[in-house]
Design an enzyme around this catalytic site. Structure first.
Site, PDB file in Angstrom:
ATOM      1  N   GLY A  60       0.770  -1.243   0.000  1.00  0.00           N
ATOM      2  CA  GLY A  60       0.000   0.000   0.000  1.00  0.00           C
ATOM      3  C   GLY A  60       0.799   1.289   0.000  1.00  0.00           C
ATOM      4  O   GLY A  60       0.217   2.358   0.149  1.00  0.00           O
ATOM      5  N   TRP A  62       2.290   3.019  -2.437  1.00  0.00           N
ATOM      6  CA  TRP A  62       1.902   3.969  -3.499  1.00  0.00           C
ATOM      7  C   TRP A  62       0.534   4.575  -3.198  1.00  0.00           C
ATOM      8  O   TRP A  62       0.326   5.774  -3.368  1.00  0.00           O
ATOM      9  CB  TRP A  62       1.863   3.261  -4.863  1.00  0.00           C
ATOM     10  CG  TRP A  62       3.200   3.058  -5.513  1.00  0.00           C
ATOM     11  CD1 TRP A  62       4.404   2.934  -4.878  1.00  0.00           C
ATOM     12  CD2 TRP A  62       3.462   2.943  -6.918  1.00  0.00           C
ATOM     13  NE1 TRP A  62       5.401   2.741  -5.818  1.00  0.00           N
ATOM     14  CE2 TRP A  62       4.850   2.744  -7.057  1.00  0.00           C
ATOM     15  CE3 TRP A  62       2.666   2.984  -8.064  1.00  0.00           C
ATOM     16  CZ2 TRP A  62       5.460   2.595  -8.311  1.00  0.00           C
ATOM     17  CZ3 TRP A  62       3.269   2.828  -9.316  1.00  0.00           C
ATOM     18  CH2 TRP A  62       4.657   2.641  -9.429  1.00  0.00           C
ATOM     19  N   ASP A  80      -5.099  -5.693  -5.730  1.00  0.00           N
ATOM     20  CA  ASP A  80      -3.956  -6.606  -5.621  1.00  0.00           C
ATOM     21  C   ASP A  80      -4.491  -8.015  -5.444  1.00  0.00           C
ATOM     22  O   ASP A  80      -5.596  -8.220  -4.961  1.00  0.00           O
ATOM     23  CB  ASP A  80      -3.045  -6.231  -4.442  1.00  0.00           C
ATOM     24  CG  ASP A  80      -1.619  -6.744  -4.624  1.00  0.00           C
ATOM     25  OD1 ASP A  80      -0.711  -5.933  -4.895  1.00  0.00           O
ATOM     26  OD2 ASP A  80      -1.399  -7.982  -4.534  1.00  0.00           O
ATOM     27  N   LYS A 161       5.348  -0.543 -14.201  1.00  0.00           N
ATOM     28  CA  LYS A 161       6.634  -1.208 -14.032  1.00  0.00           C
ATOM     29  C   LYS A 161       6.838  -2.209 -15.162  1.00  0.00           C
ATOM     30  O   LYS A 161       5.889  -2.905 -15.552  1.00  0.00           O
ATOM     31  CB  LYS A 161       6.607  -1.960 -12.692  1.00  0.00           C
ATOM     32  CG  LYS A 161       7.983  -2.530 -12.290  1.00  0.00           C
ATOM     33  CD  LYS A 161       7.891  -3.792 -11.474  1.00  0.00           C
ATOM     34  CE  LYS A 161       7.314  -3.709 -10.089  1.00  0.00           C
ATOM     35  NZ  LYS A 161       8.261  -3.237  -9.088  1.00  0.00           N
TER      36      LYS A 161
END
Ligand code: SAM
Length: 210
Positions: A60, A62, A80, A161
């Site tokens: 958590g 970000w 997630d 990413k």
């Protein structure tokens, strides 16, 4: 239970890491927050009033950082595959992003809201075998790119990413026709030995559906 030498080494280098210490001091859940912070300082992605989606959000860091910057104005939807402790100002969904049900649920939660920013820090469990890890991480990156194309407003941004290797250049090249600007960032908190980078695609052109 006895830990292997390599896991002892990993734990030691993890807890010696300056970003881990800083995260503990500053009340963040992960060292990953300093990657987003560096990108934010350069690129100014987050602002109060925006709607954003955080993919691969647990534990958590970000989302926490985004919630601070949004100052209670706007919307943060996070997802997630692992559960995440609740955060004020963050709507969280547990689910596997490679499956359709959690993605449909996310779309349902969004309703008619168009998204200003999709960010993804998703990464597969690393096996250490490049032939396995690279396609898995490219797949997650491609799913984030497809999702962004469905939910972003015109002019919206995408940050994700990815690992440099097979498929990376082609993915970045494809983004150049969909976004006005595409940059590759390697924040200081991203371990120098890792091929991890962050792709920032800005100002989504949006497809004309008419
Ligand atoms: C590097 S961590 C994210 C750290 C996070 N940005 C933070 O600041 O705390 C990567 C996350 O991606 C998640 N992930 C990996 N594969 C996923 C999938 N298929 N669906 C959803 N989440 C996934 C992992 O469970 C993990 O929590």
């Amino acid at each position: 239970m006895a830990r292997s030498k390599s896991s002892q080494r990993w734990l030691k280098s993890h807890f010696d890491d300056e970003y881990v210490k800083r995260a503990q001091r500053e009340g963040y859940r992960s060292r990953a927050v300093y990657k987003l912070e560096e990108i934010q300082q350069k690129d100014r992605l987050l602002r109060p009033g925006m709607t954003l989606v955080d993919l691969g959000a647990a534990p958590g860091g970000w989302s926490q950082y985004a919630a601070r910057l949004l100052q209670g104005k706007g919307r943060i939807l996070a997802l997630d595959i692992l559960p995440m402790q609740p955060l004020v100002g963050v709507e969280f969904l547990t689910g596997d992003f490679t499956e359709s049900e959690p993605v449909d649920l996310l779309m349902e939660l969004l309703g008619d809201d168009r998204v200003d920013l999709v960010m993804s820090d998703m990464a597969p469990n690393i096996s250490g075998m490049d032939a396995v890890d690279q396609p898995r991480s490219m797949y997650l990156a491609e799913l984030a790119v497809d999702f962004a194309a469905n939910v972003l407003r015109k002019g919206g941004d995408l940050l994700f990413k990815a690992f440099q290797g097979e498929g990376f250049d082609a993915l970045v090249k494809g983004l150049r026709s969909q976004y006005q600007q595409v940059k590759v960032r390697k924040p200081r908190a991203s371990r120098p030995r890792s091929r991890e980078v962050y792709v920032l695609a800005r100002h989504y052109r949006a497809v004309d559906m008419s």
